[in-house]
Design an enzyme around this catalytic site. Structure first.
Site, PDB file in Angstrom:
ATOM      1  N   ARG A   1     -11.658 -47.350  -5.081  1.00 66.68           N
ATOM      2  CA  ARG A   1     -11.761 -47.109  -6.517  1.00 66.68           C
ATOM      3  C   ARG A   1     -10.573 -47.792  -7.186  1.00 66.68           C
ATOM      4  O   ARG A   1      -9.513 -47.942  -6.579  1.00 66.68           O
ATOM      5  CB  ARG A   1     -11.731 -45.604  -6.818  1.00 66.68           C
ATOM      6  CG  ARG A   1     -12.879 -44.817  -6.197  1.00 66.68           C
ATOM      7  CD  ARG A   1     -12.715 -43.329  -6.461  1.00 66.68           C
ATOM      8  NE  ARG A   1     -13.831 -42.543  -5.942  1.00 66.68           N
ATOM      9  CZ  ARG A   1     -13.904 -42.037  -4.712  1.00 66.68           C
ATOM     10  NH1 ARG A   1     -12.897 -42.248  -3.858  1.00 66.68           N
ATOM     11  NH2 ARG A   1     -14.955 -41.339  -4.322  1.00 66.68           N
TER      12      ARG A   1
ATOM     13  N   LYS B   1      -9.895 -38.418  -5.672  1.00 69.15           N
ATOM     14  CA  LYS B   1     -10.979 -37.724  -6.369  1.00 69.15           C
ATOM     15  C   LYS B   1     -11.506 -36.525  -5.580  1.00 69.15           C
ATOM     16  O   LYS B   1     -11.791 -35.471  -6.146  1.00 69.15           O
ATOM     17  CB  LYS B   1     -12.120 -38.713  -6.646  1.00 69.15           C
ATOM     18  CG  LYS B   1     -13.195 -38.166  -7.560  1.00 69.15           C
ATOM     19  CD  LYS B   1     -14.155 -39.253  -7.968  1.00 69.15           C
ATOM     20  CE  LYS B   1     -15.171 -38.730  -8.977  1.00 69.15           C
ATOM     21  NZ  LYS B   1     -16.125 -39.767  -9.405  1.00 69.15           N
TER      22      LYS B   1
ATOM     23  N   HIS C   1     -16.273 -51.085 -11.690  1.00 73.21           N
ATOM     24  CA  HIS C   1     -16.745 -50.183 -10.635  1.00 73.21           C
ATOM     25  C   HIS C   1     -17.844 -50.814  -9.788  1.00 73.21           C
ATOM     26  O   HIS C   1     -18.103 -50.370  -8.661  1.00 73.21           O
ATOM     27  CB  HIS C   1     -17.240 -48.882 -11.263  1.00 73.21           C
ATOM     28  CG  HIS C   1     -17.146 -47.705 -10.341  1.00 73.21           C
ATOM     29  ND1 HIS C   1     -15.953 -47.274  -9.794  1.00 73.21           N
ATOM     30  CD2 HIS C   1     -18.114 -46.876  -9.842  1.00 73.21           C
ATOM     31  CE1 HIS C   1     -16.177 -46.219  -9.019  1.00 73.21           C
ATOM     32  NE2 HIS C   1     -17.477 -45.962  -9.030  1.00 73.21           N
TER      33      HIS C   1
ATOM     34  N   ARG D   1     -16.962 -51.965  -6.303  1.00 76.17           N
ATOM     35  CA  ARG D   1     -17.023 -50.938  -5.254  1.00 76.17           C
ATOM     36  C   ARG D   1     -18.412 -50.925  -4.611  1.00 76.17           C
ATOM     37  O   ARG D   1     -18.546 -50.791  -3.389  1.00 76.17           O
ATOM     38  CB  ARG D   1     -16.685 -49.578  -5.860  1.00 76.17           C
ATOM     39  CG  ARG D   1     -16.733 -48.396  -4.912  1.00 76.17           C
ATOM     40  CD  ARG D   1     -16.044 -47.215  -5.586  1.00 76.17           C
ATOM     41  NE  ARG D   1     -16.413 -45.925  -5.041  1.00 76.17           N
ATOM     42  CZ  ARG D   1     -15.888 -45.388  -3.947  1.00 76.17           C
ATOM     43  NH1 ARG D   1     -14.985 -46.056  -3.253  1.00 76.17           N
ATOM     44  NH2 ARG D   1     -16.268 -44.187  -3.537  1.00 76.17           N
TER      45      ARG D   1
ATOM     46  N   HIS E   1     -16.955 -40.698   0.462  1.00 71.22           N
ATOM     47  CA  HIS E   1     -17.980 -39.868  -0.152  1.00 71.22           C
ATOM     48  C   HIS E   1     -18.274 -38.646   0.701  1.00 71.22           C
ATOM     49  O   HIS E   1     -18.079 -38.653   1.919  1.00 71.22           O
ATOM     50  CB  HIS E   1     -19.273 -40.667  -0.350  1.00 71.22           C
ATOM     51  CG  HIS E   1     -19.249 -41.535  -1.559  1.00 71.22           C
ATOM     52  ND1 HIS E   1     -20.036 -42.658  -1.695  1.00 71.22           N
ATOM     53  CD2 HIS E   1     -18.525 -41.464  -2.704  1.00 71.22           C
ATOM     54  CE1 HIS E   1     -19.787 -43.230  -2.868  1.00 71.22           C
ATOM     55  NE2 HIS E   1     -18.886 -42.516  -3.495  1.00 71.22           N
TER      56      HIS E   1
ATOM     57  N   TYR F   1     -24.442 -46.375  -3.978  1.00 65.67           N
ATOM     58  CA  TYR F   1     -23.547 -47.487  -4.252  1.00 65.67           C
ATOM     59  C   TYR F   1     -24.029 -48.811  -3.659  1.00 65.67           C
ATOM     60  O   TYR F   1     -23.404 -49.841  -3.878  1.00 65.67           O
ATOM     61  CB  TYR F   1     -22.138 -47.171  -3.734  1.00 65.67           C
ATOM     62  CG  TYR F   1     -21.313 -46.443  -4.761  1.00 65.67           C
ATOM     63  CD1 TYR F   1     -20.488 -47.127  -5.640  1.00 65.67           C
ATOM     64  CD2 TYR F   1     -21.395 -45.067  -4.880  1.00 65.67           C
ATOM     65  CE1 TYR F   1     -19.747 -46.461  -6.596  1.00 65.67           C
ATOM     66  CE2 TYR F   1     -20.661 -44.386  -5.831  1.00 65.67           C
ATOM     67  CZ  TYR F   1     -19.834 -45.087  -6.683  1.00 65.67           C
ATOM     68  OH  TYR F   1     -19.109 -44.426  -7.630  1.00 65.67           O
TER      69      TYR F   1
END
Length: 374
Positions: free
Chosen positions: A207, A247, A316, A319, A342, A351
Site C-alpha cells: 500500500r 491497516k 492503488h 497494488r 489480506h 485485487y
C-alpha cells in the site's frame, strides 16, 4: 433517630428532618438506600413502593445497575459513535475517514438522537435525505452507522440493528492489468528521484502508506534475496501525517522483492542524493528528504498513465497490478493473501485484474489440453 420498622423497608428521620429510606433485597440479601434523603415520609414511601413493585414483578436489579443502564440508554448517536471510533483498533487514516463520514453525514441529522431511540424508520429517512449525488460517500456513511449500531446491539442499548436497507454491491471497476512493458513506460514519466516507487508498488503490492514508511532498517538483503518488512504505515489525518500500525494485523508481513526490482532498490539506496544514511532513513522521499506525499506522487504518476492512454488508473491500481503479476507467476490464493496482507480470499481475488494477453495464453493452453497445437 432510630429507623422506624415497617411492613417492608425502613425509614429513618435524620437530624436535618429529612427522611432516609432503605430496604434489604430478598434477591441478594444486601441493604439498599434511596438515591437521596427525602423531604417527607410520603416521598420516601413512594420510593420504597416502587422498589417493592419491581421485586414483586421479578424486574428488580440493583439500583446502581439500573442507573448505569439508564445513563447508557440516554447516550446520543454522536456520543456513542465518537466512543466507538476511539475504541476501535484502526489505522489512523481509517479512523479519520470514519470520523469524516460521521461528522459530515451522520451527526447533522442523527447526532442528537438517543441510541436507544434509533428505529428503521429514522434510518430510512436519513438515507433518503442524503440523496444520490455522492453514492460512494453515502454508502460509506451508512456502513459506519451500521457497524456502530451492531455494537449497540452487543451493548444491549437496542434490541436489533435499525440499519436494514438493502444495498446493491458497488460495481467493480473493470480495469485491465498493465504489462511489464507498459509499467516501464509509466515509470519513465515519473520524477526520477522517486521513480523506484512505481516498481516497488507494482511488483510487491505494498500500500502507498506502507511504502512511504519503509526505512533502511526494514530492508533485509543478503545480496541474493531482499525482503521488505512491513511493520508500520503512514496516513494523513487532518493536516498531519501520522505513523501507526498497518491497516490490519495481517498487514504486518515480510514481502520478498522480485530480483530485478531488488537491483533497482539497491541502486537507489546507494545514491546518497536519493536516500540518507542510517537505519531510520526513509526509502523514498522528496528531493528535500521529506516523506513523499500522495498528492505529489499522483501528479507525477498521472503523466505516466496518460502516456499509455490509461488516465483512469489510480495509485492503488499499482497494488492490483502486483497481485495480478503474482497470480500469473503462479501464486495461490493463500499466497496472495499473505503477500498482500489480506485476511480473506475474497479481498485477494478482488485485487486481481484481467489481462487480454493472459486470456489469449489461457485459450491456447486449453487447445493444448485437447491435443491440438495452435
Amino acid at each position: 433517630m432510630a429507623a422506624r420498622r415497617r411492613g417492608w423497608g425502613s425509614l429513618r428521620t435524620q437530624r436535618s428532618g429529612r427522611v432516609q429510606a432503605s430496604y434489604v433485597s430478598p434477591i441478594d440479601g444486601q441493604r439498599y438506600f434511596g438515591p437521596r434523603n427525602y423531604d417527607n415520609r410520603m416521598d420516601a414511601e413512594a420510593w420504597l413502593a416502587s422498589e417493592k413493585r419491581l421485586i414483586d414483578n421479578e424486574e428488580w436489579t440493583p439500583p446502581a445497575e439500573r442507573e448505569k443502564k439508564a445513563a447508557a440508554s440516554a447516550i446520543t448517536v454522536e456520543e456513542y459513535t465518537k466512543k466507538w471510533i476511539a475504541e476501535r483498533d484502526l489505522a489512523g487514516g481509517t479512523k479519520d475517514l470514519y470520523s469524516t463520514h460521521a461528522r459530515k453525514r451522520i451527526y447533522p441529522v442523527l447526532g442528537d438522537t438517543p441510541v436507544a431511540e434509533m428505529t428503521p424508520a429514522l434510518v430510512r429517512a436519513w438515507w433518503a435525505g442524503m440523496g444520490k449525488q455522492y453514492p460512494t460517500a453515502r454508502r460509506h456513511a451508512y456502513n459506519v452507522l451500521r457497524a456502530v449500531m451492531n455494537t449497540a446491539v452487543e451493548d444491549k442499548l437496542v434490541s436489533e440493528n435499525p440499519c436494514r436497507i438493502e444495498q446493491k454491491a458497488p460495481a467493480e471497476r473493470d480495469v485491465e492489468a498493465l504489462t511489464p512493458e507498459e509499467l516501464d513506460v509509466v515509470a519513465g514519466e515519473v520524477f526520477e528521484h522517486y521513480r523506484v516507487a512505481v516498481y516497488i508498488l507494482a511488483w510487491t503490492s505494498l500500500r502507498f502508506g506502507e511504502l512511504i514508511e519503509i526505512r533502511r532498517k526494514d530492508i533485509v538483503d543478503d545480496g541474493e534475496t531482499m525482503k521488505l518488512r512491513v511493520r508500520r504505515g503512514a496516513a494523513r489525518v487532518g493536516e498531519k501525517i501520522v505513523v501507526g500500525n498497518t491497516k490490519t494485523v495481517r498487514s504486518k508481513r515480510p514481502v520478498t522483492v522480485p530480483p530485478h526490482v531488488a537491483a533497482m532498490i539497491r541502486e537507489h539506496m546507494a545514491d546518497r542524493t536519493k536516500m540518507n544514511k542510517g537505519p531510520e532513513a526513509l526509502l523514498v522521499t522528496t528531493t528535500r528528504g521529506q516523506r513523499l506525499s500522495k498528492s505529489a506522487f499522483t501528479r507525477s504518476l498521472k503523466k505516466g498513465y496518460a502516456k499509455i492512454g490509461r488516465p483512469d488508473l489510480r495509485i492503488h491500481d499499482l497494488r492490483a497490478v502486483g497481485a495480478t503479476l503474482a497470480a500469473q507467476a503462479g501464486a495461490t490464493t493463500k499466497e496472495l493473501m499473505v503477500r498482500l496482507g489480506h485476511t480473506t480470499p475474497r479481498m485477494a481475488m478482488k485485487y486481481q485484474m484481467a489481462s487480454a494477453a493472459r486470456d489469449e495464453e489461457i485459450a491456447r493452453r486449453m487447445s493444448e489440453l485437447a491435443g491440438i497445437t495452435p
